[in-house]
Scaffold this motif. Structure first.
Motif, PDB file in Angstrom:
ATOM      1  N   GLU A  24       0.827  -1.204   0.000  1.00  0.00           N
ATOM      2  CA  GLU A  24       0.000   0.000   0.000  1.00  0.00           C
ATOM      3  C   GLU A  24       0.862   1.256   0.000  1.00  0.00           C
ATOM      4  OE1 GLU A  24      -0.146  -2.511   2.087  1.00  0.00           O
ATOM      5  OE2 GLU A  24      -2.205  -3.156   2.462  1.00  0.00           O
ATOM      6  N   ASP A  25       1.947   1.239   0.761  1.00  0.00           N
ATOM      7  CA  ASP A  25       2.814   2.421   0.835  1.00  0.00           C
ATOM      8  C   ASP A  25       3.672   2.573  -0.414  1.00  0.00           C
ATOM      9  OD1 ASP A  25       1.830   3.265   3.273  1.00  0.00           O
ATOM     10  OD2 ASP A  25       3.289   2.123   4.426  1.00  0.00           O
ATOM     11  N   ILE A  26       4.099   1.457  -1.014  1.00  0.00           N
ATOM     12  CA  ILE A  26       4.811   1.558  -2.292  1.00  0.00           C
ATOM     13  C   ILE A  26       3.896   2.208  -3.330  1.00  0.00           C
ATOM     14  CG2 ILE A  26       5.708   0.208  -4.242  1.00  0.00           C
ATOM     15  CD1 ILE A  26       7.011  -1.653  -2.270  1.00  0.00           C
ATOM     16  N   TYR A  27       2.646   1.808  -3.341  1.00  0.00           N
ATOM     17  CA  TYR A  27       1.672   2.385  -4.275  1.00  0.00           C
ATOM     18  C   TYR A  27       1.509   3.883  -4.025  1.00  0.00           C
ATOM     19  CZ  TYR A  27      -2.786   2.881  -6.796  1.00  0.00           C
ATOM     20  OH  TYR A  27      -3.776   3.276  -7.660  1.00  0.00           O
ATOM     21  N   ARG A  28       1.395   4.251  -2.755  1.00  0.00           N
ATOM     22  CA  ARG A  28       1.180   5.656  -2.400  1.00  0.00           C
ATOM     23  C   ARG A  28       2.387   6.521  -2.752  1.00  0.00           C
ATOM     24  NH1 ARG A  28       2.835   8.198   1.977  1.00  0.00           N
ATOM     25  NH2 ARG A  28       3.307   6.257   3.058  1.00  0.00           N
ATOM     26  N   ILE A  29       3.583   6.016  -2.525  1.00  0.00           N
ATOM     27  CA  ILE A  29       4.796   6.810  -2.741  1.00  0.00           C
ATOM     28  C   ILE A  29       5.228   6.801  -4.208  1.00  0.00           C
ATOM     29  CG2 ILE A  29       7.240   7.025  -2.143  1.00  0.00           C
ATOM     30  CD1 ILE A  29       6.468   5.681   0.582  1.00  0.00           C
ATOM     31  N   ALA A  30       5.205   5.634  -4.830  1.00  0.00           N
ATOM     32  CA  ALA A  30       5.693   5.513  -6.203  1.00  0.00           C
ATOM     33  C   ALA A  30       4.667   5.949  -7.241  1.00  0.00           C
ATOM     34  CB  ALA A  30       6.122   4.070  -6.479  1.00  0.00           C
ATOM     35  N   GLY A  31       3.383   5.862  -6.868  1.00  0.00           N
ATOM     36  CA  GLY A  31       2.338   6.197  -7.820  1.00  0.00           C
ATOM     37  C   GLY A  31       1.830   4.973  -8.554  1.00  0.00           C
ATOM     38  N   GLU A  32       0.602   5.077  -9.057  1.00  0.00           N
ATOM     39  CA  GLU A  32      -0.045   3.905  -9.641  1.00  0.00           C
ATOM     40  C   GLU A  32       0.700   3.354 -10.845  1.00  0.00           C
ATOM     41  OE1 GLU A  32      -4.358   2.400 -11.384  1.00  0.00           O
ATOM     42  OE2 GLU A  32      -4.140   4.451 -10.656  1.00  0.00           O
ATOM     43  N   SER A  33       1.140   4.216 -11.761  1.00  0.00           N
ATOM     44  CA  SER A  33       1.739   3.710 -12.998  1.00  0.00           C
ATOM     45  C   SER A  33       3.022   2.939 -12.733  1.00  0.00           C
ATOM     46  CB  SER A  33       2.018   4.866 -13.961  1.00  0.00           C
ATOM     47  OG  SER A  33       2.923   5.799 -13.380  1.00  0.00           O
ATOM     48  N   ALA A  34       3.783   3.321 -11.713  1.00  0.00           N
ATOM     49  CA  ALA A  34       5.025   2.616 -11.396  1.00  0.00           C
ATOM     50  C   ALA A  34       4.773   1.395 -10.528  1.00  0.00           C
ATOM     51  CB  ALA A  34       6.002   3.563 -10.702  1.00  0.00           C
ATOM     52  N   ALA A  35       3.843   1.507  -9.574  1.00  0.00           N
ATOM     53  CA  ALA A  35       3.672   0.465  -8.565  1.00  0.00           C
ATOM     54  C   ALA A  35       2.841  -0.726  -9.032  1.00  0.00           C
ATOM     55  CB  ALA A  35       3.041   1.050  -7.307  1.00  0.00           C
ATOM     56  N   ARG A  36       1.889  -0.484  -9.909  1.00  0.00           N
ATOM     57  CA  ARG A  36       1.041  -1.601 -10.339  1.00  0.00           C
ATOM     58  C   ARG A  36       1.874  -2.668 -11.036  1.00  0.00           C
ATOM     59  NH1 ARG A  36      -4.828  -0.204 -12.820  1.00  0.00           N
ATOM     60  NH2 ARG A  36      -4.835  -2.492 -12.789  1.00  0.00           N
ATOM     61  N   GLY A  37       1.697  -3.904 -10.581  1.00  0.00           N
ATOM     62  CA  GLY A  37       2.442  -5.013 -11.147  1.00  0.00           C
ATOM     63  C   GLY A  37       3.674  -5.401 -10.362  1.00  0.00           C
ATOM     64  N   VAL A  38       4.056  -4.586  -9.361  1.00  0.00           N
ATOM     65  CA  VAL A  38       5.192  -4.963  -8.517  1.00  0.00           C
ATOM     66  C   VAL A  38       4.809  -6.191  -7.693  1.00  0.00           C
ATOM     67  CG1 VAL A  38       6.620  -4.275  -6.543  1.00  0.00           C
ATOM     68  CG2 VAL A  38       6.192  -2.659  -8.404  1.00  0.00           C
ATOM     69  N   GLY A  39       5.644  -7.219  -7.724  1.00  0.00           N
ATOM     70  CA  GLY A  39       5.375  -8.435  -6.971  1.00  0.00           C
ATOM     71  C   GLY A  39       5.973  -8.362  -5.577  1.00  0.00           C
ATOM     72  N   ILE A  40       5.311  -9.003  -4.622  1.00  0.00           N
ATOM     73  CA  ILE A  40       5.814  -9.055  -3.252  1.00  0.00           C
ATOM     74  C   ILE A  40       5.606 -10.472  -2.731  1.00  0.00           C
ATOM     75  CG2 ILE A  40       5.665  -8.129  -0.909  1.00  0.00           C
ATOM     76  CD1 ILE A  40       4.320  -5.638  -2.067  1.00  0.00           C
ATOM     77  N   THR A  41       6.684 -11.091  -2.246  1.00  0.00           N
ATOM     78  CA  THR A  41       6.502 -12.366  -1.567  1.00  0.00           C
ATOM     79  C   THR A  41       5.976 -12.092  -0.162  1.00  0.00           C
ATOM     80  OG1 THR A  41       8.874 -12.288  -1.031  1.00  0.00           O
ATOM     81  CG2 THR A  41       8.196 -13.753  -2.811  1.00  0.00           C
ATOM     82  N   GLN A  42       5.105 -12.946   0.324  1.00  0.00           N
ATOM     83  CA  GLN A  42       4.510 -12.790   1.650  1.00  0.00           C
ATOM     84  C   GLN A  42       4.778 -14.045   2.465  1.00  0.00           C
ATOM     85  OE1 GLN A  42       3.450  -9.926   2.320  1.00  0.00           O
ATOM     86  NE2 GLN A  42       2.704  -8.998   0.431  1.00  0.00           N
ATOM     87  N   VAL A  43       5.003 -13.855   3.760  1.00  0.00           N
ATOM     88  CA  VAL A  43       5.276 -14.991   4.645  1.00  0.00           C
ATOM     89  C   VAL A  43       4.108 -15.257   5.584  1.00  0.00           C
ATOM     90  CG1 VAL A  43       7.774 -14.753   4.509  1.00  0.00           C
ATOM     91  CG2 VAL A  43       6.512 -13.476   6.262  1.00  0.00           C
ATOM     92  N   MET A  44       3.011 -14.570   5.351  1.00  0.00           N
ATOM     93  CA  MET A  44       1.786 -14.760   6.111  1.00  0.00           C
ATOM     94  C   MET A  44       0.615 -14.856   5.136  1.00  0.00           C
ATOM     95  SD  MET A  44       2.282 -14.686   9.452  1.00  0.00           S
ATOM     96  CE  MET A  44       3.989 -15.189   9.733  1.00  0.00           C
ATOM     97  N   PRO A  45      -0.472 -15.505   5.543  1.00  0.00           N
ATOM     98  CA  PRO A  45      -1.683 -15.446   4.723  1.00  0.00           C
ATOM     99  C   PRO A  45      -2.169 -14.001   4.623  1.00  0.00           C
ATOM    100  CG  PRO A  45      -1.863 -17.109   6.466  1.00  0.00           C
ATOM    101  CD  PRO A  45      -0.655 -16.299   6.768  1.00  0.00           C
TER     102      PRO A  45
END
Length: 372
Positions: free
Chosen positions: A253-274
């Motif tokens: 959510e914060d990457i989206y807010r700081i980087a902006g939608e055009s840059a952040a959409r599609g960025v993958g993130i591995t998660q260690v929790m459900p």
């Protein structure tokens, strides 16, 4: 006069009894500085689990006293804060620390070992905290090696072989960098480029330049949220279509807010929790209920959910450690843990401190939402 003195003595006795009828756990978290937003979420996750347990009557006739301190993501402060929790507060356990290097310093100085105190659910997957084996740290998350292997395997399976790494230049970032290189080796692939930034800074421009020299198809980020977001913003502006993945310590959510939608959409993130946003699992529903009750108006997040589960694991072990739990009895209870925390499974052993290998993959979508 004698009556007043007797009342005073009784009052003091009751006060001492109340103090003794508590079990103290402590947390040093980055509540200020570059990791403050994550640290606040971590602290919140522990707090709501403790408050829910106390509201249900506590553990073995005792209430839990949670002492939370700010270390500002600064290694020296982590050490001094921990000494206060151990020596002054007489904590029986520590929970929810951040920073591979910060916690590694506790091991280097034998702070945990000399106190014989367990640290549960650190917010890091650094290999240096897992190998060689130490008996003090109980991990409920998969390691960075597990996360980076998942990313590399996904890239290679889709034909992406020109991979670069953006990393924080400290024990945390170097651990993740080593994990990527280890995951690439079986595929006979080497990094095409790498770039780094210094801890507690946001100067990522040189890293962007260094990484672009390798003409990568994909970049793996071993970074905290703000530098990661600024890197994504600059990198995608200069290399549209580049695939970027981050490990689980960032906030989508914060990457989206700081980087902006055009840059952040599609960025993958591995998660260690459900996912803490979906109510399909019992533990998620319980977490969301605890948020509504003990932190009304606060949104769910992966960071607070992880530390909520970590606190649940610790509370479960405290119950099994008996009515007057000591640090030693708690360690025995923890290392005999095979727990199902309302659907999330954690297992430790005498020589096993990595309680979970769970890794999921999400992608930042519209509005900063995590898509699977």
């Amino acid at each position: 006069m004698k009556k007043n003195l007797a009342l005073l003595v009784l009052s003091c006795a009751l006060s001492i009894g109340t103090t003794q009828a508590q079990v103290v756990i402590g947390q040093c978290a980055p509540l200020t500085g570059s990791l403050a937003k994550t640290g606040e979420a971590m602290a919140q996750g522990v707090r709501i689990a403790v408050e829910a347990a106390n509201a249900a009557g506590g553990i073995n006739g005792q209430k839990i006293k949670l002492v939370q301190k700010d270390d500002g993501y600064d290694t020296a402060k982590t050490v001094s804060c921990t000494q206060e929790l151990v020596d002054k507060e007489k904590a029986v356990a520590l929970i929810g620390y951040a920073g591979t290097g910060n916690i590694a310093e506790l091991l280097k100085r034998n702070v945990l070992g000399s106190a014989g105190i367990p640290l549960v659910a650190p917010y890091t997957g650094g290999a240096a905290l897992r190998e060689p084996f130490n008996p003090w740290i109980f991990h409920i998350r998969a390691g960075y090696d597990d996360e980076t292997r998942t990313m590399v395997d996904q890239f290679v399976s889709t034909g992406v072989k020109r991979i670069a790494v953006f990393y924080q230049n400290d024990a945390f970032g170097q651990s993740g960098l080593a994990g990527v290189e280890k995951a690439l080796a079986p595929h006979d692939i080497k990094l095409v480029s790498r770039g780094s930034y210094e801890k507690n800074t946001e100067d990522v421009g040189k890293a962007v330049d260094d990484i672009l020299k390798g003409n990568p198809q994909a970049v793996i980020m071993i970074a905290i949220t703000r530098p990661a977001a600024l890197f994504v913003k600059q990198m995608i502006e200069r290399s549209p279509g580049l695939q970027v993945f981050a490990i689980s310590v960032v906030s989508g959510e914060d990457i989206y807010r700081i980087a902006g939608e055009s840059a952040a959409r599609g960025v993958g993130i591995t998660q260690v929790m459900p996912s803490p946003f979906s109510g399909t699992q019992k533990v998620v529903r319980e977490y969301q209920d605890a948020l509504k009750t003990h932190a009304p108006g606060q949104p769910p997040s992966y960071a607070s959910f992880e530390e909520y589960i970590g606190a649940r694991v610790l509370i479960s072990a405290l119950k099994r450690a008996g009515g007057a739990a000591t640090r030693a009895s708690l360690i025995k209870a923890l290392e005999s843990t095979t727990a199902d925390i309302s659907g999330f499974k954690v297992a430790f052993g005498p020589q096993q401190r990595a309680g979970s290998k769970f890794v999921d993959v999400t992608m930042i979508g519209a509005g900063g939402k995590h898509l699977r």
